[in-house]
Scaffold this motif. Structure first.
Motif, PDB file in Angstrom:
ATOM      1  N   GLY A  84       0.876  -1.254   0.126  1.00  0.00           N
ATOM      2  CA  GLY A  84       0.091   0.005  -0.049  1.00  0.00           C
ATOM      3  C   GLY A  84       0.773   1.098   0.021  1.00  0.00           C
ATOM      4  N   SER A 103      -3.637   0.188   2.784  1.00  0.00           N
ATOM      5  CA  SER A 103      -4.096  -0.837   2.257  1.00  0.00           C
ATOM      6  C   SER A 103      -3.004  -1.901   2.001  1.00  0.00           C
ATOM      7  N   GLN A 112      -2.321  -4.028  -0.440  1.00  0.00           N
ATOM      8  CA  GLN A 112      -1.770  -4.246  -1.726  1.00  0.00           C
ATOM      9  C   GLN A 112      -2.424  -3.121  -2.748  1.00  0.00           C
ATOM     10  N   LEU A 166      -2.563   0.947  -4.066  1.00  0.00           N
ATOM     11  CA  LEU A 166      -2.473   2.193  -3.532  1.00  0.00           C
ATOM     12  C   LEU A 166      -4.031   2.605  -3.509  1.00  0.00           C
ATOM     13  N   THR A 167      -4.215   3.190  -2.242  1.00  0.00           N
ATOM     14  CA  THR A 167      -5.726   3.751  -2.120  1.00  0.00           C
ATOM     15  C   THR A 167      -5.617   5.219  -1.836  1.00  0.00           C
ATOM     16  N   HIS A 191      -8.902   3.037  -5.601  1.00  0.00           N
ATOM     17  CA  HIS A 191      -7.842   2.131  -5.587  1.00  0.00           C
ATOM     18  C   HIS A 191      -7.150   1.752  -6.978  1.00  0.00           C
TER      19      HIS A 191
END
Length: 506
Positions: free
Chosen positions: A317, A337, A339, A341-342, A499
């Protein structure tokens, strides 16, 4: 080309105003970062040809105003030096003053930037520790801030870099012979003091060298590097290093317009007259022009595996060192997160009574990394209100984005583009491309020669669909064009998010 030779530019990316230093078998480079955060990228190499970003000096600039986008402001023309078993970086912000930071581990934590001299328009500082233990600093001026130009000023400095001492002295006035004299780098060799400094302006300038037997002068100037018969315009502003075998090398930038100020490496040697020769000779005299390729430096270690980072899988993340925000980062922009990128849909700011992407501080961007490339990402929008949006953007004073937007329960694909006018107002336009069948979409942009961009989207298993018209990208304020991702909202609060599974450059 033979494997024993390198090709210029060594970095086809906007690492402007580079300076370098050698520490044992390691080379470190620093460059301007302006308003982008984290600031002051630290690059590392073992062979002067292949480089990698290893760190930034600081994450945010603790000064008023830098929580908002300040195009062209921030960190200008740093210098990097090794002294007292520490790496030191000195830099200026043209509206606030001269700062320094240091570290014993360039991969680790740097000291908080310290302002050793508040000043308006004092730029491009370079420290120098002399053999007698005294310390000095030379700097240039920004006419736009202080009304002074073409001049270099020298100060004595506290040995720990904490403050300047006494009154400064103008040691060279280049009004007649070296217009736009700036970016000084101070050295000592064979009893001579040298200042390597660019003149003539960013786009078409040249590299000059000043020398003197005494720091306070008198200084004699010689022009040592011009464009000559090459395509490398304005080859100037950089730093010199000497290897253990006495080989000398000089890095400098070339203004490549929308691609930014890209980095070149030139061979250098010292003549019997104690003046440097840089590049290849023009007409067999002491003036040089840039080489396009040359035999690689003779070093004991190599870093062929090094590349400036571009693609990112957003492991755990987090994003890589190649990414920068447009202003001081806000922790509300990023959502944890495992895994991918949020990014949260953070409200677009209102500047000059407008709500545009141009002034969005939470754009996550990286530099153009080649003359032609493709950037691709896949995103999932989790919208909570009308006005939530996220997508892929090419950014400069001309910018364009392809993005998913949420409108009254429907996901739509939008094409938005705009430009910053001389008046300070932004003209921004938007068109609806299609209604999407879900909140998921793949987005892509192909960047061609001269920065002509073609955007595409892919909804589920369809083929890539191009978006018309194409987009002609443009540089930013003192920087090249950038590419990246974002999430935002035109509403007043942050509740949605976007996301991103990956970001791939090819």
């Amino acid at each position: 080309m033979s494997l024993d030779y390198y090709q210029n530019p060594i970095i086809c990316g906007d690492y402007s105003d580079p300076d370098i230093v050698k520490v044992n078998d390691d080379f470190f480079m620093v460059s301007s970062s302006f308003n982008h955060m984290p600031a002051l990228p630290i690059l590392h190499s073992k062979d002067l040809v292949n480089w990698q970003i290893i760190n930034h000096v600081f994450d945010a600039l603790d000064l008023p105003g830098y929580d908002a986008v300040q195009p062209g402001k921030g960190v200008w023309a740093p210098s990097i030096r090794y002294h007292d078993e520490k790496l030191w970086v000195f830099f200026s912000t043209p509206d606030e003053g001269i700062f320094m930071s240091y570290t014993t581990d360039p991969w680790g934590e740097w000291s908080k930037p310290h302002c050793l001299q508040p000043a308006l328009g004092w730029i491009d500082p370079c420290p120098f520790w002399d053999d007698d233990g005294r310390a000095w600093l030379v700097h240039a001026f920004a006419q736009s801030r202080c009304g002074v130009k073409h001049k270099l000023q020298l100060f004595e400095m506290a040995n720990d870099g904490s403050k300047l001492i006494g009154e400064g002295q103008i040691i060279y006035d280049g009004t007649a012979d070296l217009p736009t004299l700036e970016g000084p780098k101070l050295y000592k060799r064979n009893g001579w003091y040298y200042i390597f400094a660019p003149a003539g302006g960013v786009e078409n300038g040249w590299q000059s060298v000043l020398r003197s037997r005494d720091l306070t002068g008198p200084w004699t100037a010689r022009n040592v590097l011009f464009q000559g018969n090459t395509t490398i315009n304005g080859p100037h502003q950089g730093g010199w290093v000497e290897l253990d075998n006495n080989e000398c090398w000089f890095v400098h930038f070339q203004d490549a317009h929308l691609y930014g100020r890209i980095v070149h490496l030139q061979p250098m040697y010292w003549g019997d007259d104690d003046w440097p020769r840089i590049g290849e000779s023009i007409n067999n005299d002491s003036t040089g022009q840039p080489v396009l390729s040359y035999k690689k430096p003779t070093v004991s270690h190599h870093s062929e595996e090094y590349r400036i980072q571009t693609s990112d899988d957003f492991q755990h993340g987090k994003f890589g060192l190649q990414w920068q925000w447009q202003a001081n980062p806000n922790p509300d922009w990023l959502i944890a997160s495992d895994q991918g990128l949020t990014l949260s849909c953070y409200p677009l700011p209102i500047r000059h009574q407008q709500q545009t992407l141009y002034f969005a501080a939470n754009l996550l961007l990286q530099k153009f990394s080649a003359w032609q490339f493709t950037a691709q990402t896949q995103l999932r929008m989790n919208a909570k209100q009308t006005g939530d949006l996220g997508g892929l953007i090419v950014y400069g004073e001309r910018y364009a984005a392809i993005m998913i937007g949420y409108d009254n329960g429907q996901y739509k694909l939008y094409y938005r583009y705009g430009w910053m006018k001389d008046s300070g107002q932004v003209d921004e336009y938007q068109q609806i491309i299609t209604q999407l069948s879900s909140e998921n979409c793949q987005l892509k942009v192909e960047v061609g020669l001269n920065g002509i961009c073609q955007f595409y989207y892919k909804d589920h298993e369809t083929d890539w669909i191009s978006i018309e018209p194409s987009f002609a990208s443009g540089k930013g304020k003192w920087v090249g064009a950038k590419v990246g991702i974002f999430a935002a909202t035109e509403a007043d609060n942050t509740i949605g998010y976007c996301h991103f599974d990956y970001f791939k450059i090819s």
